[in-house]
Design a protein around this motif. Sequence first.
Motif, PDB file in Angstrom:
ATOM      1  N   VAL A  55       0.859  -1.193   0.000  1.00 11.97           N
ATOM      2  CA  VAL A  55       0.000   0.000   0.000  1.00 11.97           C
ATOM      3  C   VAL A  55       0.890   1.237   0.000  1.00 11.97           C
ATOM      4  CG1 VAL A  55      -1.847  -1.153   1.294  1.00 11.97           C
ATOM      5  CG2 VAL A  55      -0.091   0.141   2.526  1.00 11.97           C
ATOM      6  N   ASN A  56       0.302   2.369  -0.374  1.00 12.46           N
ATOM      7  CA  ASN A  56       1.056   3.629  -0.338  1.00 12.46           C
ATOM      8  C   ASN A  56       0.844   4.289   1.025  1.00 12.46           C
ATOM      9  OD1 ASN A  56       1.943   3.503  -3.075  1.00 12.46           O
ATOM     10  ND2 ASN A  56      -0.125   4.067  -3.708  1.00 12.46           N
ATOM     11  N   SER A  57       1.913   4.390   1.796  1.00 18.46           N
ATOM     12  CA  SER A  57       1.733   4.887   3.166  1.00 18.46           C
ATOM     13  C   SER A  57       1.464   6.388   3.211  1.00 18.46           C
ATOM     14  CB  SER A  57       2.939   4.534   4.033  1.00 18.46           C
ATOM     15  OG  SER A  57       4.109   5.136   3.534  1.00 18.46           O
ATOM     16  N   CYS A  58       1.611   7.078   2.082  1.00 17.59           N
ATOM     17  CA  CYS A  58       1.298   8.512   2.067  1.00 17.59           C
ATOM     18  C   CYS A  58      -0.198   8.746   1.929  1.00 17.59           C
ATOM     19  CB  CYS A  58       2.055   9.231   0.948  1.00 17.59           C
ATOM     20  SG  CYS A  58       1.353   9.015  -0.696  1.00 17.59           S
ATOM     21  N   LEU A  59      -0.960   7.681   1.666  1.00 16.21           N
ATOM     22  CA  LEU A  59      -2.400   7.841   1.457  1.00 16.21           C
ATOM     23  C   LEU A  59      -3.211   7.214   2.590  1.00 16.21           C
ATOM     24  CD1 LEU A  59      -2.850   7.172  -2.391  1.00 16.21           C
ATOM     25  CD2 LEU A  59      -2.497   9.340  -1.202  1.00 16.21           C
ATOM     26  N   ILE A  60      -2.577   6.963   3.724  1.00  8.72           N
ATOM     27  CA  ILE A  60      -3.287   6.282   4.794  1.00  8.72           C
ATOM     28  C   ILE A  60      -3.182   7.070   6.098  1.00  8.72           C
ATOM     29  CG2 ILE A  60      -3.412   4.162   6.162  1.00  8.72           C
ATOM     30  CD1 ILE A  60      -2.219   2.667   3.829  1.00  8.72           C
TER      31      ILE A  60
ATOM     32  N   ASN B  26     -23.643  14.428  12.349  1.00  7.98           N
ATOM     33  CA  ASN B  26     -22.613  15.256  11.697  1.00  7.98           C
ATOM     34  C   ASN B  26     -22.769  15.171  10.185  1.00  7.98           C
ATOM     35  OD1 ASN B  26     -20.579  15.846  14.112  1.00  7.98           O
ATOM     36  ND2 ASN B  26     -21.221  13.704  14.232  1.00  7.98           N
ATOM     37  N   PRO B  27     -23.857  15.681   9.679  1.00 14.63           N
ATOM     38  CA  PRO B  27     -24.155  15.457   8.245  1.00 14.63           C
ATOM     39  C   PRO B  27     -23.125  16.063   7.302  1.00 14.63           C
ATOM     40  CG  PRO B  27     -25.687  17.049   9.213  1.00 14.63           C
ATOM     41  CD  PRO B  27     -24.905  16.494  10.344  1.00 14.63           C
ATOM     42  N   HIS B  28     -22.290  16.985   7.800  1.00 16.03           N
ATOM     43  CA  HIS B  28     -21.300  17.573   6.894  1.00 16.03           C
ATOM     44  C   HIS B  28     -19.960  16.856   6.933  1.00 16.03           C
ATOM     45  CE1 HIS B  28     -24.172  20.558   5.892  1.00 16.03           C
ATOM     46  NE2 HIS B  28     -24.338  20.886   7.172  1.00 16.03           N
ATOM     47  N   ALA B  29     -19.917  15.770   7.681  1.00 13.56           N
ATOM     48  CA  ALA B  29     -18.668  15.002   7.722  1.00 13.56           C
ATOM     49  C   ALA B  29     -18.393  14.406   6.343  1.00 13.56           C
ATOM     50  CB  ALA B  29     -18.788  13.894   8.762  1.00 13.56           C
ATOM     51  N   VAL B  30     -17.128  14.235   6.043  1.00 15.43           N
ATOM     52  CA  VAL B  30     -16.744  13.612   4.764  1.00 15.43           C
ATOM     53  C   VAL B  30     -16.480  12.130   5.034  1.00 15.43           C
ATOM     54  CG1 VAL B  30     -15.145  13.687   2.816  1.00 15.43           C
ATOM     55  CG2 VAL B  30     -15.542  15.744   4.188  1.00 15.43           C
ATOM     56  N   PRO B  31     -17.252  11.255   4.412  1.00 19.58           N
ATOM     57  CA  PRO B  31     -16.992   9.829   4.629  1.00 19.58           C
ATOM     58  C   PRO B  31     -15.660   9.431   3.985  1.00 19.58           C
ATOM     59  CG  PRO B  31     -19.170  10.181   3.688  1.00 19.58           C
ATOM     60  CD  PRO B  31     -18.427  11.465   3.556  1.00 19.58           C
ATOM     61  N   LEU B  32     -14.918   8.589   4.691  1.00 16.06           N
ATOM     62  CA  LEU B  32     -13.619   8.145   4.193  1.00 16.06           C
ATOM     63  C   LEU B  32     -13.568   6.629   4.189  1.00 16.06           C
ATOM     64  CD1 LEU B  32     -10.590   8.991   3.512  1.00 16.06           C
ATOM     65  CD2 LEU B  32     -10.142   8.493   5.915  1.00 16.06           C
ATOM     66  N   ALA B  33     -13.209   6.065   3.033  1.00 19.77           N
ATOM     67  CA  ALA B  33     -13.048   4.603   2.956  1.00 19.77           C
ATOM     68  C   ALA B  33     -11.572   4.308   2.706  1.00 19.77           C
ATOM     69  CB  ALA B  33     -13.951   4.048   1.880  1.00 19.77           C
ATOM     70  N   GLY B  34     -11.201   3.946   1.477  1.00 19.92           N
ATOM     71  CA  GLY B  34      -9.807   3.604   1.191  1.00 19.92           C
ATOM     72  C   GLY B  34      -8.894   4.814   1.105  1.00 19.92           C
ATOM     73  N   GLY B  35      -9.469   5.975   0.856  1.00 19.79           N
ATOM     74  CA  GLY B  35      -8.691   7.216   0.900  1.00 19.79           C
ATOM     75  C   GLY B  35      -7.806   7.473  -0.295  1.00 19.79           C
ATOM     76  N   THR B  36      -7.908   6.665  -1.350  1.00 13.88           N
ATOM     77  CA  THR B  36      -6.954   6.817  -2.457  1.00 13.88           C
ATOM     78  C   THR B  36      -7.149   8.119  -3.225  1.00 13.88           C
ATOM     79  OG1 THR B  36      -8.409   5.458  -3.820  1.00 13.88           O
ATOM     80  CG2 THR B  36      -6.530   4.360  -2.795  1.00 13.88           C
ATOM     81  N   ASP B  37      -8.298   8.716  -3.080  1.00 13.98           N
ATOM     82  CA  ASP B  37      -8.503  10.009  -3.723  1.00 13.98           C
ATOM     83  C   ASP B  37      -8.498  11.143  -2.692  1.00 13.98           C
ATOM     84  OD1 ASP B  37      -9.249  10.150  -6.769  1.00 13.98           O
ATOM     85  OD2 ASP B  37     -10.041  11.961  -5.817  1.00 13.98           O
ATOM     86  N   PHE B  38      -9.230  10.907  -1.597  1.00 12.32           N
ATOM     87  CA  PHE B  38      -9.327  11.924  -0.551  1.00 12.32           C
ATOM     88  C   PHE B  38      -7.940  12.306  -0.029  1.00 12.32           C
ATOM     89  CE2 PHE B  38      -9.602  13.227   3.891  1.00 12.32           C
ATOM     90  CZ  PHE B  38     -10.593  14.177   3.848  1.00 12.32           C
ATOM     91  N   MET B  39      -7.092  11.315   0.172  1.00  9.21           N
ATOM     92  CA  MET B  39      -5.796  11.605   0.782  1.00  9.21           C
ATOM     93  C   MET B  39      -4.870  12.383  -0.156  1.00  9.21           C
ATOM     94  SD  MET B  39      -6.016  10.682   3.880  1.00  9.21           S
ATOM     95  CE  MET B  39      -4.321  10.768   4.472  1.00  9.21           C
ATOM     96  N   VAL B  40      -5.112  12.257  -1.454  1.00 12.26           N
ATOM     97  CA  VAL B  40      -4.306  13.035  -2.403  1.00 12.26           C
ATOM     98  C   VAL B  40      -4.586  14.523  -2.192  1.00 12.26           C
ATOM     99  CG1 VAL B  40      -3.883  13.519  -4.837  1.00 12.26           C
ATOM    100  CG2 VAL B  40      -4.233  11.159  -4.084  1.00 12.26           C
ATOM    101  N   SER B  41      -5.859  14.863  -2.096  1.00 11.47           N
ATOM    102  CA  SER B  41      -6.174  16.282  -1.887  1.00 11.47           C
ATOM    103  C   SER B  41      -5.883  16.701  -0.436  1.00 11.47           C
ATOM    104  CB  SER B  41      -7.602  16.605  -2.305  1.00 11.47           C
ATOM    105  OG  SER B  41      -8.485  15.580  -1.984  1.00 11.47           O
ATOM    106  N   TRP B  42      -5.959  15.747   0.475  1.00 13.46           N
ATOM    107  CA  TRP B  42      -5.533  16.017   1.854  1.00 13.46           C
ATOM    108  C   TRP B  42      -4.065  16.453   1.868  1.00 13.46           C
ATOM    109  CZ3 TRP B  42      -6.302  16.945   6.800  1.00 13.46           C
ATOM    110  CH2 TRP B  42      -5.311  16.625   7.732  1.00 13.46           C
ATOM    111  N   ASN B  43      -3.266  15.732   1.123  1.00 15.77           N
ATOM    112  CA  ASN B  43      -1.833  16.060   1.072  1.00 15.77           C
ATOM    113  C   ASN B  43      -1.580  17.441   0.478  1.00 15.77           C
ATOM    114  OD1 ASN B  43      -0.999  13.717   2.287  1.00 15.77           O
ATOM    115  ND2 ASN B  43      -0.690  12.600   0.364  1.00 15.77           N
ATOM    116  N   MET B  44      -2.509  17.914  -0.316  1.00 14.69           N
ATOM    117  CA  MET B  44      -2.361  19.265  -0.870  1.00 14.69           C
ATOM    118  C   MET B  44      -2.891  20.320   0.103  1.00 14.69           C
ATOM    119  SD  MET B  44      -3.651  18.567  -4.732  1.00 14.69           S
ATOM    120  CE  MET B  44      -2.884  17.325  -5.770  1.00 14.69           C
ATOM    121  N   GLY B  45      -3.369  19.858   1.251  1.00 12.47           N
ATOM    122  CA  GLY B  45      -3.847  20.799   2.268  1.00 12.47           C
ATOM    123  C   GLY B  45      -5.274  21.263   2.036  1.00 12.47           C
TER     124      GLY B  45
END
Lengths: 176, 286, 741
Positions: A55-60, B26-45
Amino acid sequence: MIKLTVNGKKRAFCGPPFKRLIDVLREDFRLTGAKEGCGEGECGACAVLVEGQAVNSCLIPVCQMDGRKIETIEALGTVQKLHPLQEAFIEEGGAQCGICTPGMLMTACAWLRSHRAPKHSLRAHGARPLLKYGRGTYRSPQDIRRVLAGNLCRCTGYQPIVNSVVRAMKRHRTPK
Amino acid sequence: MRGAPDTIILLRPRSTRQALEVFAQNPHAVPLAGGTDFMVSWNMGLHNGKTVLDISALRSWRKISAAKTGVRIGALATHADLQRHPALRREFSLLTEACSEIGAAAIQNRGTLGGNIANASPAGDSFPPQAVYEAKVHAVSAQARRLIPFNEIFVGVKKTVLRPGELIESVEIPFLKPRPSRQYFRKVGTRAAQALSKTVAAGLLWLSRDGRVSEMRFALGSMATMVRRLKSAEHFVQGKKLTSEVIDHACELLAKDVSPIDDVRSTAQYRLKVSRNLLREFLSGR
Amino acid sequence: MTVVGTNARRYEGPDKVCGRAKYIDDHDFPGCLFGVTVRSSVAHGRIRRIDFDPKFPWSECVVATARDVPHNSVLLIEQDQPLLVDEIVRHAMEPIALIAHPRREKAYEALRHVHVEYEELKPALTLSQALGTEALIFAPDNVFKRFLIEKGDVEAGLRSSHFIVEGEYRVGHQEQAYIENNGMAAWWDNGGVSVMGSMQCPYYVHKAIKHMFGLPDEKVRVIQTATGGGFGGKEEYPNMIGGHAAVLARKAGRPVKIIYDRGEDMAATTKRHPAVVRHCTGLSRDGKLLTQDIEVIMDGGAYVTLSPVVLSRATLHAAGSYECPNVRVRSQVVATNTPPNGAFRGFGAPQTLFAVELHWEKIAQATGIDSLTLRRRNAFREGSITATGQHLRQSVGALETLECCVKRGGYERKRKEYERFNRDPKKKCWKGIGLALVHHGAGFTGSGEAHLASRAAISLTRQGEIKVLAASTEIGQGTNTLFAQIVADTLGVPYDWVAVEAADTGRVPNSGPTVASRTCMIVGGLLQQAAHLFKKEVVEARGSFPKTRKDMHLAAVSLCNGQPEKRFETQYQTPAHVHWDDKTYRGDAYGVYSYATVVADLEIDKTTFEVRVRKITTAQDIGKAINPLLAEGQIAGGTAQGVGYALYENVVMKGGVMANAQLTNYIIPTSLDTPPMDVVIIERPYSEGPFGAKGVGELPMDAPGPAIAAAIYQAAGLLISELPILPEKIAQAKSHDQADG
């Protein structure tokens, strides 16, 4: 508190639960083998194994790792006692600048474990399927390329990496 | 690395009931599953300060089960899980094939079918197969549950009909009866793997004994704000023999149902031309 | 025991495969702050003011602007590029201010609270806008540098030509895309500064930092950490980041680390220069070159940086590896309001070699003589005279690489086979095979090496350890290993007796930058000489050279004479045969050239127009492979970058800024996009290189582009003269859809 097993050791993390796994490993556990190359799950330099899967640890976020078993490059082998894959990467030139190497090795490791070892000897070059498996399924260098497609390398042109994985399979039928 | 973890309010339910209750509160919460997309934009702040509902602990939502009428895929089943499932591989190979072309191994091990749908990217590779299989999405909230036809779930780029407080529980795909005469999936990405689609197609074709089309379904991704079924072409070929004139005209009609754009990955012109070629490849059976 | 010519184990290999190699972000500095950069959002403008949002807790931060830099220049060839913009912004993403905070995410958060107000000025974003001087970036005409090479009489050559063939070729930006982003750290003590990080050229940074703060040599120390790829991208930009870290650290009184993330690295740092190259070529009836008139225009970006030397190499390689009696090359590099372009493996040569090589296909079309025959007739041989009048007396493997590849790649047979194959409309793809033959000058151009006057040394410590001392960096290409091999063999000691000192300006002499395919040939040569000195002195003192480590220890004790070490240092001397005139641009442009041929075998999908390279066959004459495995690694890696350059890597510029600055949208090849490669090393030794070695680093980058374009020409019948050849271009060029044919 998040409890996880890292490289066989039970660890606890008490910081913010949304901290990324890569940051927890690097900053809190001082395991700097996993690298951040892109922060978008594209380069694979941060790859570690969770329950044996790459897995990519930067995405978890680390909260998702509660109770999970994590393996990083630091557990693969040591300079004194290299894992067959590590040995093969040195012998075949699979590592140049080395930044993609930890992720590349962990991805390759997960794949090798999930497959039976080859019966017959292998050759590195050529497009034909070359690796024969116990049940008569074939694994070719092309399959290795497919497995490693999520790990970008800018130095080697991949061929030495493919050769490295082939060599590891050839020499050690059941890599740990 | 631009994400500030201590700004996140994290909700981490342990059961589905708890999840729905917490989401209702908390209806405005963002559901998170595998995070493969959400975390990309998370990393961009881009998500600092948000409330996140991490549903990844809901183990029961990861199951894939075959029943009489079809296969039910838990929303949290990963793309890797789907590829490994024998019934899916056998009956819905377009979907498993699509899953094998999403990112690469590390992404497939984390990304989930439900997460993908909720994320509603125009380029979702699993969407054209689900569109032609006419999947149904089971959505649940603390108050109710409802069944949403897959082809009605998207309303725009990154937008679905899901309401605040509502989660995708599973996706149901009905078995195809009779089995199609022809099935087709093809992704055209920016490179051979680890790529986003320029266009992605899935098709099913049923031919009658006399060689006429009894039904055709064809869907394209990355060709509009959401996955699109080619209704005009599907309708046009119905009952016809697939002569080269019919195929030509069907390919012409393709443009009626899509609206590709120029972006950093490709051009509208290329997308249209290649999508027509894909449809042609599918209809001409080679 | 000899180790040169064997696959000696990579010196730092075990550390790298165990994840123990320490890159800059793996280093921890107590009390360290994390630095980020405020960048311009406009391509051209005057800064009116910088507002710091009062709601943000600025007391937690350290902020630096141009006023905090004593001498505000990154100091490359010219002093035009500031470390931080004071007034005029000349490109988007230009550094304006710096912010440091103890926490990384807070530093980034602070960026959102800085607002820069500009008076926008009209930018010149393209070559034509710059040459039309829509905006004046560099006085008087936006041209940073021009070169002219003249040999014979081009007009007379044209008059006597039977065929005259013209062509125009274009290439875009290319991003180095090292997997480790740029990063540096700095700290001050005792009035001096230490800078540490990911870099190719510690002494470039050393010189720049000295200049910025007005410090003497000994007050600046630059240390290279493990470096995750460079490819030129870490040649000059570390001056900037190192300077930024030092400015912040000085103001903060604490260590500061700056690590770029991918988006910032891609959008802000240097790229390969885009270029337009025009050829007008005259040939005799039987395909002998009579005249080459070549014009080269490169886009330098907003500051001079290294553009003049990139242009120089581009110019010197523009005529290709062919002999022609009449040659004229006119070249210029132009200023635009875009981030400065800089070094990238090949350094100008891939651009002009793409043009001259693909032009053969056009010539073949015009003359009816196939491009292989044309190359055979005109390629350099020993005795040939180049465009600058250089007499190639030795080590010319051009034709050998060509014939080797033609044979191993089945070029002629497949050429015919694919012609038949492509006539069948039922096939789902078109097939093509193409080739290119290139040369690449090793080391700095012309008198460059003489000016550098590089030094390298071997140290014998009192404990009897042998250490290589050079500022040449290990960036993946194998510097450590090659140096240890060369020294071990010259001394006649086992490979594992030789250690390589870290590239730390506090410890090692200035062996010059790690660029220009010079590390093995030039610096390796210096080390070989140093080893000879060492050996001579030991033998003179003891009568024989030690055979055991114990004896070496004893010898060391007496040689060191109470000192901790004894150094044997050498300095570069221009070989007697090399003569170069900078004014006329005539003479021996390089001491020697390496040569390579690539045969690319590919298919184009008729449905999607995607190109799949099936196989690359390449033969490269590098003089001598000190370590064949590492040399093959360089060749395979450079070839893959060439495949990317040819087919995938497209920097999309919008408003003067890279619009696809992510690895998701800037497409570099994965393992599945890179073909299996058949790599053959050809060794035509060079008398001045260590063990005969020439340069290898950049050469592999040069040939894949034109070879792939030529193969696409055969496959699809389209001579696409602009890289990258994206499927979109092929689709567009195919006027009718052939999928149903």
